[in-house]
Design a protein around this motif. Structure first.
Motif, PDB file in Angstrom:
ATOM      1  N   ARG A  34       0.840  -1.201   0.000  1.00 21.93           N
ATOM      2  CA  ARG A  34       0.000   0.000   0.000  1.00 21.93           C
ATOM      3  C   ARG A  34       0.877   1.253   0.000  1.00 21.93           C
ATOM      4  O   ARG A  34       0.584   2.244  -0.649  1.00 21.93           O
ATOM      5  CB  ARG A  34      -0.924  -0.027   1.231  1.00 21.93           C
ATOM      6  CG  ARG A  34      -1.598   1.310   1.543  1.00 21.93           C
ATOM      7  CD  ARG A  34      -2.556   1.740   0.444  1.00 21.93           C
ATOM      8  NE  ARG A  34      -3.030   3.116   0.655  1.00 21.93           N
ATOM      9  CZ  ARG A  34      -2.409   4.185   0.230  1.00 21.93           C
ATOM     10  NH1 ARG A  34      -1.251   4.086  -0.408  1.00 21.93           N
ATOM     11  NH2 ARG A  34      -2.921   5.398   0.441  1.00 21.93           N
TER      12      ARG A  34
ATOM     13  N   CYS B  68     -10.051   0.154  -6.873  1.00 22.66           N
ATOM     14  CA  CYS B  68      -9.025   0.265  -5.828  1.00 22.66           C
ATOM     15  C   CYS B  68      -8.849  -1.079  -5.128  1.00 22.66           C
ATOM     16  O   CYS B  68      -9.736  -1.942  -5.151  1.00 22.66           O
ATOM     17  CB  CYS B  68      -9.415   1.319  -4.791  1.00 22.66           C
ATOM     18  SG  CYS B  68     -10.053   2.862  -5.483  1.00 22.66           S
TER      19      CYS B  68
ATOM     20  N   ALA C 146      -8.877  -3.370  -1.854  1.00 26.83           N
ATOM     21  CA  ALA C 146      -9.779  -3.348  -0.701  1.00 26.83           C
ATOM     22  C   ALA C 146      -9.025  -3.466   0.620  1.00 26.83           C
ATOM     23  O   ALA C 146      -7.882  -3.932   0.661  1.00 26.83           O
ATOM     24  CB  ALA C 146     -10.805  -4.482  -0.817  1.00 26.83           C
TER      25      ALA C 146
ATOM     26  N   GLY D 196      -7.671  -1.369   2.638  1.00 29.90           N
ATOM     27  CA  GLY D 196      -6.481  -0.582   2.908  1.00 29.90           C
ATOM     28  C   GLY D 196      -5.202  -1.314   2.594  1.00 29.90           C
ATOM     29  O   GLY D 196      -4.115  -0.906   3.030  1.00 29.90           O
TER      30      GLY D 196
ATOM     31  N   TRP E 247     -10.271  -6.349  -4.406  1.00 33.09           N
ATOM     32  CA  TRP E 247     -10.426  -5.012  -4.961  1.00 33.09           C
ATOM     33  C   TRP E 247     -11.902  -4.630  -5.007  1.00 33.09           C
ATOM     34  O   TRP E 247     -12.768  -5.471  -4.806  1.00 33.09           O
ATOM     35  CB  TRP E 247      -9.823  -4.946  -6.369  1.00 33.09           C
ATOM     36  CG  TRP E 247     -10.584  -5.766  -7.383  1.00 33.09           C
ATOM     37  CD1 TRP E 247     -10.663  -7.127  -7.442  1.00 33.09           C
ATOM     38  CD2 TRP E 247     -11.378  -5.277  -8.460  1.00 33.09           C
ATOM     39  NE1 TRP E 247     -11.455  -7.519  -8.489  1.00 33.09           N
ATOM     40  CE2 TRP E 247     -11.917  -6.406  -9.143  1.00 33.09           C
ATOM     41  CE3 TRP E 247     -11.708  -4.010  -8.932  1.00 33.09           C
ATOM     42  CZ2 TRP E 247     -12.750  -6.291 -10.248  1.00 33.09           C
ATOM     43  CZ3 TRP E 247     -12.529  -3.892 -10.050  1.00 33.09           C
ATOM     44  CH2 TRP E 247     -13.032  -5.021 -10.691  1.00 33.09           C
TER      45      TRP E 247
ATOM     46  N   PHE F 279     -13.455   7.369   2.523  1.00 29.51           N
ATOM     47  CA  PHE F 279     -12.258   6.523   2.524  1.00 29.51           C
ATOM     48  C   PHE F 279     -10.986   7.337   2.735  1.00 29.51           C
ATOM     49  O   PHE F 279      -9.961   6.799   3.120  1.00 29.51           O
ATOM     50  CB  PHE F 279     -12.142   5.775   1.195  1.00 29.51           C
ATOM     51  CG  PHE F 279     -13.114   4.625   1.084  1.00 29.51           C
ATOM     52  CD1 PHE F 279     -13.276   3.742   2.130  1.00 29.51           C
ATOM     53  CD2 PHE F 279     -13.848   4.430  -0.067  1.00 29.51           C
ATOM     54  CE1 PHE F 279     -14.169   2.686   2.041  1.00 29.51           C
ATOM     55  CE2 PHE F 279     -14.739   3.374  -0.173  1.00 29.51           C
ATOM     56  CZ  PHE F 279     -14.899   2.501   0.886  1.00 29.51           C
TER      57      PHE F 279
ATOM     58  N   ASP G  22      -6.977   6.139   2.368  1.00 27.57           N
ATOM     59  CA  ASP G  22      -6.683   4.795   2.867  1.00 27.57           C
ATOM     60  C   ASP G  22      -6.486   3.762   1.762  1.00 27.57           C
ATOM     61  O   ASP G  22      -5.753   2.793   1.948  1.00 27.57           O
ATOM     62  CB  ASP G  22      -7.810   4.309   3.786  1.00 27.57           C
ATOM     63  CG  ASP G  22      -7.850   5.093   5.084  1.00 27.57           C
ATOM     64  OD1 ASP G  22      -6.814   5.696   5.427  1.00 27.57           O
ATOM     65  OD2 ASP G  22      -8.905   5.112   5.729  1.00 27.57           O
ATOM     66  N   HIS G  23      -7.154   3.934   0.632  1.00 24.77           N
ATOM     67  CA  HIS G  23      -7.183   2.884  -0.376  1.00 24.77           C
ATOM     68  C   HIS G  23      -6.374   3.251  -1.614  1.00 24.77           C
ATOM     69  O   HIS G  23      -6.461   4.373  -2.119  1.00 24.77           O
ATOM     70  CB  HIS G  23      -8.631   2.564  -0.768  1.00 24.77           C
ATOM     71  CG  HIS G  23      -9.407   1.943   0.353  1.00 24.77           C
ATOM     72  ND1 HIS G  23      -9.369   0.605   0.639  1.00 24.77           N
ATOM     73  CD2 HIS G  23     -10.215   2.498   1.285  1.00 24.77           C
ATOM     74  CE1 HIS G  23     -10.137   0.348   1.683  1.00 24.77           C
ATOM     75  NE2 HIS G  23     -10.657   1.484   2.095  1.00 24.77           N
TER      76      HIS G  23
ATOM     77  N   CYS H   4      -5.780   3.231  -5.325  1.00 27.31           N
ATOM     78  CA  CYS H   4      -6.614   3.124  -6.522  1.00 27.31           C
ATOM     79  C   CYS H   4      -5.745   3.044  -7.765  1.00 27.31           C
ATOM     80  O   CYS H   4      -4.812   3.829  -7.931  1.00 27.31           O
ATOM     81  CB  CYS H   4      -7.558   4.323  -6.613  1.00 27.31           C
ATOM     82  SG  CYS H   4      -8.714   4.425  -5.227  1.00 27.31           S
TER      83      CYS H   4
END
Length: 372
Positions: free
Chosen positions: A289, A305, A307, A309, A315, A325, A328-329, A331
């Protein structure tokens, strides 16, 4: 630790050797144990318990020799692998999962400079021939060939596996070298047989960079469902490593021609998201991440994106504009035409025991991926 383990193993082996019925039903497991013991013995030559390991290995070897007159139980062969073609395909797939991409061309004889001549070099099947080519590369890299690490190494292999058509060439495995090596999608151009040859050929590349480079400029990932297609515009500026791995996976799927084993949607939440997983043997799209460039704090409708985090392989596609969000995610794609996703949200779902549980599709939706 090794000393305690050797004592425990000694007791087990001793009981096996002295039981009333000396038949060892799991001979293959014990042989594997013997190999492990011998490996440990070599790795821990200076350890005080090394002598104990040697005693255990010796007694186990004695038990196995005593049972050598009893054949091991037959290995179960899946029905799908009963034919030569299916067995060969399974072997090639195993190599791919192990990291050796063979890029097979059926009914084609690839040209190149022979480095190992087929009449003196036979293998069981095409997969074994491909593995032999890769082993030749590794030997060259270690300096094991006559001219050292810069000597001519195999990058092309040619195998003859049709007994009736091959005649005296049956199971010949030619290891060759081409310079320059062709990219996968034009590799058949190096064949002079026009798809009618009795030979099967393939190319083994040193690393992904050689064959994946041609896909670097492709910016569209299309997900193919039975219901229709979803077109995803890749976002390398937001998730460079994820886009790289997704491109590699789509390229691998195209070369294998078998479709994605673990690509599916399994969850839908009205006015929230549609969620799934992207997974396939030999291709692993999960990436860290962080570090990655800052993400869009206002998550737009249509963003694809990872999933939870995390960096994949689960995804989701965001169905509404929202800021919940935050950053955090990670994409990696954007879908402009959301009509198919909107239809998926309306599909039947599984009953929920509690209202706040996740909503799962009654039937998971599988898909394949292509690059353009």
């Amino acid at each position: 630790m090794i000393g305690v383990l050797s004592m425990m193993l000694m007791v087990v082996v001793h009981r096996k050797a002295n039981c009333q019925d000396p038949l060892v039903t799991n001979i293959s497991d014990l042989r594997g144990l013997l190999t492990t013991l011998q490996t440990w013995e070599a790795q821990h030559a200076d350890h005080p318990a090394q002598a104990g390991l040697r005693r255990v290995a010796t007694e186990l070897e004695t038990v196995l020799v005593a049972q050598s007159t009893s054949p091991p139980p037959p290995v179960a062969v899946p029905a799908a692998a009963s034919s030569t073609a299916e067995a060969e395909r399974a072997s090639l797939r195993s190599l791919a999962v192990g990291g050796t991409q063979c890029f097979v061309a059926q009914n084609a004889e690839f040209w190149g400079e022979p480095v190992v001549w087929g009449p003196d070099h036979h293998t069981h099947d095409a997969a074994e021939c491909c593995a032999a080519c890769r082993a030749h590369q590794l030997a060259a890299a270690r300096g094991g060939l006559d001219a050292g690490p810069n000597s001519t190494a195999c990058n092309t292999w040619v195998f003859c596996g049709d007994k009736d058509r091959c005649g005296p060439h049956y199971r010949e495995c030619w290891l060759k070298h081409q310079q320059p090596i062709p990219p996968p999608d034009v590799r058949a151009a190096s064949s002079g047989s026009n798809g009618k040859s009795m030979w099967t050929s393939g190319v083994v590349y040193d690393n992904d960079a050689v064959w994946i480079q041609q896909y670097d400029g492709r910016s569209t990932l299309t997900l193919h469902f039975e219901m229709g297609d979803v077109v995803v515009k890749l976002l390398p500026d937001l998730a460079p490593a994820s886009v790289r791995e997704l491109r590699r996976m789509a390229a691998l799927l195209a070369l294998e021609g078998t479709g994605c084993d673990g690509c599916k949607l399994y969850r839908s939440e009205v006015n929230f998201l549609v969620q799934g997983v992207i997974r396939h043997p030999g291709a692993y799209v999960a990436t860290p991440r962080r570090p990655n460039p800052p993400q869009k704090k206002m998550m737009e409708r249509g963003l694809a994106c990872w999933a939870g985090g995390m960096g994949g392989p689960d995804w989701f596609v965001n169905l509404i504009d929202q800021s919940g969000f935050g950053d955090d995610h990670l994409c990696w794609g954007k879908i402009d035409d959301m009509s198919l996703l909107d239809a998926i949200v309306k599909l039947p779902t599984k009953p929920k025991a509690k209202p706040n549980e996740m909503t799962f599709l009654a039937k998971e939706l599988r898909f394949n991926m292509t690059l353009s």
